[in-house]
Design an enzyme around this catalytic site. Structure first.
Site, PDB file in Angstrom:
ATOM      1  N   GLY A 182      -5.924   3.964  -7.708  1.00 34.41           N
ATOM      2  CA  GLY A 182      -4.567   4.246  -8.170  1.00 34.41           C
ATOM      3  C   GLY A 182      -4.031   5.610  -7.805  1.00 34.41           C
ATOM      4  O   GLY A 182      -2.983   6.018  -8.313  1.00 34.41           O
ATOM      5  N   ALA A 183      -4.721   6.336  -6.917  1.00 35.66           N
ATOM      6  CA  ALA A 183      -4.300   7.712  -6.609  1.00 35.66           C
ATOM      7  C   ALA A 183      -2.906   7.776  -6.001  1.00 35.66           C
ATOM      8  O   ALA A 183      -2.189   8.761  -6.216  1.00 35.66           O
ATOM      9  CB  ALA A 183      -5.315   8.367  -5.667  1.00 35.66           C
ATOM     10  N   ASP A 309      -4.806  11.316   3.663  1.00 40.08           N
ATOM     11  CA  ASP A 309      -5.385  10.128   3.029  1.00 40.08           C
ATOM     12  C   ASP A 309      -6.772   9.813   3.589  1.00 40.08           C
ATOM     13  O   ASP A 309      -7.129   8.664   3.785  1.00 40.08           O
ATOM     14  CB  ASP A 309      -4.455   8.915   3.190  1.00 40.08           C
ATOM     15  CG  ASP A 309      -4.913   7.719   2.376  1.00 40.08           C
ATOM     16  OD1 ASP A 309      -5.541   7.914   1.316  1.00 40.08           O
ATOM     17  OD2 ASP A 309      -4.669   6.570   2.804  1.00 40.08           O
ATOM     18  N   TRP A 397     -12.903   0.715   4.285  1.00 37.49           N
ATOM     19  CA  TRP A 397     -13.865   0.228   3.281  1.00 37.49           C
ATOM     20  C   TRP A 397     -14.829  -0.812   3.847  1.00 37.49           C
ATOM     21  O   TRP A 397     -15.911  -1.023   3.286  1.00 37.49           O
ATOM     22  CB  TRP A 397     -13.119  -0.389   2.087  1.00 37.49           C
ATOM     23  CG  TRP A 397     -12.410  -1.659   2.463  1.00 37.49           C
ATOM     24  CD1 TRP A 397     -11.131  -1.783   2.862  1.00 37.49           C
ATOM     25  CD2 TRP A 397     -12.988  -2.967   2.523  1.00 37.49           C
ATOM     26  NE1 TRP A 397     -10.855  -3.095   3.172  1.00 37.49           N
ATOM     27  CE2 TRP A 397     -11.976  -3.842   2.970  1.00 37.49           C
ATOM     28  CE3 TRP A 397     -14.245  -3.493   2.247  1.00 37.49           C
ATOM     29  CZ2 TRP A 397     -12.189  -5.211   3.140  1.00 37.49           C
ATOM     30  CZ3 TRP A 397     -14.471  -4.858   2.423  1.00 37.49           C
ATOM     31  CH2 TRP A 397     -13.439  -5.702   2.863  1.00 37.49           C
ATOM     32  N   CYS A 610       8.832  -0.264  -0.681  1.00 41.14           N
ATOM     33  CA  CYS A 610       8.513  -1.664  -0.383  1.00 41.14           C
ATOM     34  C   CYS A 610       7.602  -1.869   0.821  1.00 41.14           C
ATOM     35  O   CYS A 610       6.922  -2.895   0.922  1.00 41.14           O
ATOM     36  CB  CYS A 610       9.803  -2.452  -0.150  1.00 41.14           C
ATOM     37  SG  CYS A 610      11.118  -2.104  -1.327  1.00 41.14           S
ATOM     38  N   HIS A 614       5.307  -5.069   2.003  1.00 42.57           N
ATOM     39  CA  HIS A 614       6.075  -6.004   2.824  1.00 42.57           C
ATOM     40  C   HIS A 614       6.172  -5.554   4.276  1.00 42.57           C
ATOM     41  O   HIS A 614       6.984  -6.097   5.035  1.00 42.57           O
ATOM     42  CB  HIS A 614       7.468  -6.204   2.228  1.00 42.57           C
ATOM     43  CG  HIS A 614       7.437  -6.897   0.898  1.00 42.57           C
ATOM     44  ND1 HIS A 614       7.231  -8.252   0.765  1.00 42.57           N
ATOM     45  CD2 HIS A 614       7.550  -6.413  -0.367  1.00 42.57           C
ATOM     46  CE1 HIS A 614       7.240  -8.577  -0.516  1.00 42.57           C
ATOM     47  NE2 HIS A 614       7.428  -7.477  -1.226  1.00 42.57           N
ATOM     48  N   MET A 652       5.118  -9.890  -8.207  1.00 43.14           N
ATOM     49  CA  MET A 652       6.259  -9.058  -7.829  1.00 43.14           C
ATOM     50  C   MET A 652       6.888  -8.494  -9.096  1.00 43.14           C
ATOM     51  O   MET A 652       7.784  -9.085  -9.708  1.00 43.14           O
ATOM     52  CB  MET A 652       7.278  -9.876  -7.029  1.00 43.14           C
ATOM     53  CG  MET A 652       8.547  -9.124  -6.676  1.00 43.14           C
ATOM     54  SD  MET A 652       8.258  -7.660  -5.667  1.00 43.14           S
ATOM     55  CE  MET A 652       9.828  -6.818  -5.866  1.00 43.14           C
TER      56      MET A 652
END
Length: 686
Positions: A182-183, A309, A397, A610, A614, A652
């Protein structure tokens, strides 16, 4: 006693040899990485380079979830356990695929809003007759391994905050260890240990200091005050600092140390965390703790003051290597930042750090300080910088594997680049993405040749890396960059799935492909292998997703979102899978559609909110392709979904806390405009 011990070891060795050759007996795959070392290597040789062409499907199962599938199946005593997206757990008869039980934690689908990189799950842990599984919403649950009934469940996070869990738990000494994610949204990361019998919290280790300056009453208090707090400049930002523990957890029983990697900062851009002038411990680090107490032992920071990141949460592999003529107990990682690290696993001392993919942010690592030698300007403080690797990394990962007989690490490597730029107007948004970057750089250029050039620059490969010689032994290219994790076996084989859906076996000595099976859709998960009654099986989860396809679908196979599958193979297998139905054509009549929204503003809002799900320019496939969605034909229908949350049950969630009605209509106008451009390009043959 010594004679008895010797005889016991001899019998065990002979049995293992018999099992490896396919004799009577069982060889389990009890952990996601098979053993404590997380080498993802099997001694089984029944399936080998000489006969793998005879591998066939033994059985399969199709799931009811159509998001990414990332779990490595675990097998013990003839039962195969796995998890799917939305944190569901399944148990099968490992011989024939009969479904024994299933458990659905009932995750609120709106929680998917906080899952930066898909609603995936990477597997379970087994201990003392129980299955331990973590849910996307932060719950940790113990299930009866025979029945799937809940033994206990506990909430491991503050569910009012945007925490998620996608990783697999790890059981060590009767304690279940689990981290969180959640960072990107603004949280403070930590690793927790719970009593495996009761679910009671035993200890917790926070990755960054408490923003209030107060102690947490946690195992990390002392080291955070002594070592970490002074590396945060003016203090922990409102976004929480980040450093979530969302990936691998590895254990060395000889040293009694647990190893884990920590994630990126919150926000990404270090300028807005601490002025990009301090290290921000323990972000982007590899940490060793005592698993009984959570006591800090050592750390190594792979990317000080990370601003790209570059999580250090990739698979950690333990091995015994001979380096410079002396035996070394090491922990290894192919990091997101492009360096392959070999560390002394007792002390954290850097042994080597070598680039394994092209990179432009650093020229090397100083062997004396262990710090990267950064390229001036790569931090994008004053102007946009195109940096390699991208946030998807040189390795993400997807697990690597290590063959101790050959001394090779097999890496699902990537060559990627990305444009980074500062957002000088950044303000923390609770529950929103907090990157502090110019998100308009996420947008694809309109020009066809530029798009093709960007796509061509994204490359994937299966790489055999020699950690002693610090060089590539061989490399086999993939058409696309986002591919599956790796399994290695003593049968001179490396198994890997790819973005196109091929599950393949490669000669581990040369990289030559020896066998392939069309899985029907992209494969991300690493496979496992086990033997029951002398029969060797290979199991792999099938289902494409994760951060790559959601965010950069344009650089990946143009395939629709499809149900996940579990495929299990054996020599002479005769099962088959039905073909997926062909998706309907993706077209929409735009002639009568209009919007008075501001397209330029809509583009900015879309890429800030978004694009991560998406894809750039609203062209995604693995979540709804908005360019061809009937939702954009009506301003009321679009607003009902985006603001009112009419599709929250599908994942959503409402954006009412982040966007206004004018913002939403501007986004619709932008999507309509992009759809028109795309249709025109298709008619022109582009």
């Amino acid at each position: 006693m010594r004679v008895a011990l010797w005889l016991g070891l001899a019998v065990a060795t002979l049995c293992l040899a018999a099992f490896a050759q396919g004799g009577s007996g069982n060889v389990d795959w009890p952990l996601t990485g098979r053993t404590d070392t997380d080498q993802r290597f099997s001694p089984l040789t029944q399936i080998n380079d000489a006969n793998v062409s005879g591998l066939g499907l033994a059985w399969h199962h199709e799931f009811d979830t159509d998001r990414g599938q990332e779990a490595t199946p675990v097998e013990v005593d003839g039962v195969l356990y796995t998890t799917t997206s939305w944190s569901k757990v399944y148990a099968f008869d490992a011989r024939n695929g009969a479904l024994l039980w299933t458990y659905d934690p009932g995750v609120d689908r709106s929680r998917g809003f906080f899952a930066c990189c898909d609603v995936v799950n990477r597997g379970i842990a087994l201990w003392n007759g129980k299955v331990y599984a973590a849910a996307l919403d932060g719950r940790l649950t113990a299930l009866d391994a025979k029945t799937g009934k809940v033994v206990w469940t506990t909430v491991t996070v503050d569910q009012a905050k945007p925490y998620t869990i996608t990783g697999a738990p790890r059981v060590i000494h009767g304690k279940v260890l689990i981290g969180n994610g959640g960072a990107e949204y603004g949280v403070r990361g930590y690793l927790s240990a719970y009593d495996a019998e009761t679910g009671k919290l035993v200890w917790r280790f926070y990755v960054v200091p408490n923003r209030t300056g107060k102690p947490d009453g946690a195992a990390s208090d002392a080291v955070l005050e002594k070592t970490a707090r002074g590396t945060w400049g003016a203090g922990i930002p409102e976004a929480g600092g980040g450093g979530t523990v969302w990936g691998s957890i590895t254990y060395d029983p000889d040293l009694n140390l647990v190893y884990f990697g920590t994630g990126n900062g919150s926000p990404w851009n270090a300028i807005h965390r601490s002025g990009s002038k301090t290290d921000n411990l323990f972000l982007s680090s590899i940490i060793a703790l005592n698993p009984d107490t959570g006591r800090y032992v050592w750390h190594y920071q792979t990317t000080p003051d990370d601003t790209w990141d570059y999580d250090a949460t990739q698979s950690l592999t333990l091995a015994d290597l001979t380096i410079d003529g002396r035996p070394r107990k090491v922990v290894m990682q192919a990091n997101k930042n492009g360096f392959f690290y070999v560390l002394d696993r007792a002390t954290g001392q850097l042994i080597s750090a070598t680039g394994f993919v092209p990179m432009s942010w650093a020229t090397g690592v100083d062997p004396k300080t262990g710090r990267p030698i950064e390229v001036p300007g790569a931090r994008y403080e004053k102007k946009v910088a195109v940096v390699a690797p991208s946030p998807t990394g040189g390795h993400n990962w997807q697990p690597a594997a290590f063959d101790p007989s050959q001394g090779l690490v097999f890496i699902p490597a990537m060559e990627t680049g990305f444009g980074f730029g500062d957002d000088p107007k950044f303000k923390y948004r609770p529950a929103g993405w907090n990157l502090a970057m110019d998100t308009l750089l996420f947008a694809l250029p309109d020009e066809k040749a530029q798009r093709a050039a960007i796509k061509a620059s994204e490359k994937g490969e299966l790489m055999a890396w020699d950690p002693v010689k610090k060089e590539v032994r061989w490399s086999t290219p993939h058409e696309y960059y986002w591919n599956g994790g790796v399994l290695a076996t003593a049968g001179n084989l490396v198994f890997q799935g790819d973005a196109q859906g091929d599950f393949a076996a490669y000669d581990s000595r040369t990289g030559k492909r020896l066998w392939r099976f069309d899985g029907g859709e992209g494969i991300l998960a690493a496979a496992s292998t086990y033997a029951i009654d002398g029969q060797q099986y290979v199991a792999v989860m099938v289902g494409y997703g994760g951060s790559g396809p959601l965010f950069q679908h344009w650089a990946l196979p143009d395939r629709p979102r499809l149900p996940g599958r579990l495929l299990v193979f054996k020599l002479g297998g005769t099962d088959s899978v039905p073909a997926f139905p062909k998706p309907p054509p993706r077209t929409i009549d735009l002639a009568s559609i209009s919007s008075n929204g501001d397209i330029t503003h809509g583009k900015a809002v879309f890429h800030a909110n978004c694009a991560v799900c998406h894809s750039s320019n609203a062209s995604g496939r693995y979540l709804p392709d908005l360019q061809t969605s009937t939702m954009i034909t009506s301003d009321a229908a679009f607003r009902a979904v985006v603001l009112d949350g009419d599709l929250a049950s599908n994942g959503m969630a409402s954006f009412a806390k982040l966007l206004t009605a004018a913002d939403v209509e501007a986004v619709r106008a932008y999507i309509i405009d992009e759809s028109r451009k795309n249709q025109a390009a298709m008619k022109a043959g582009g």
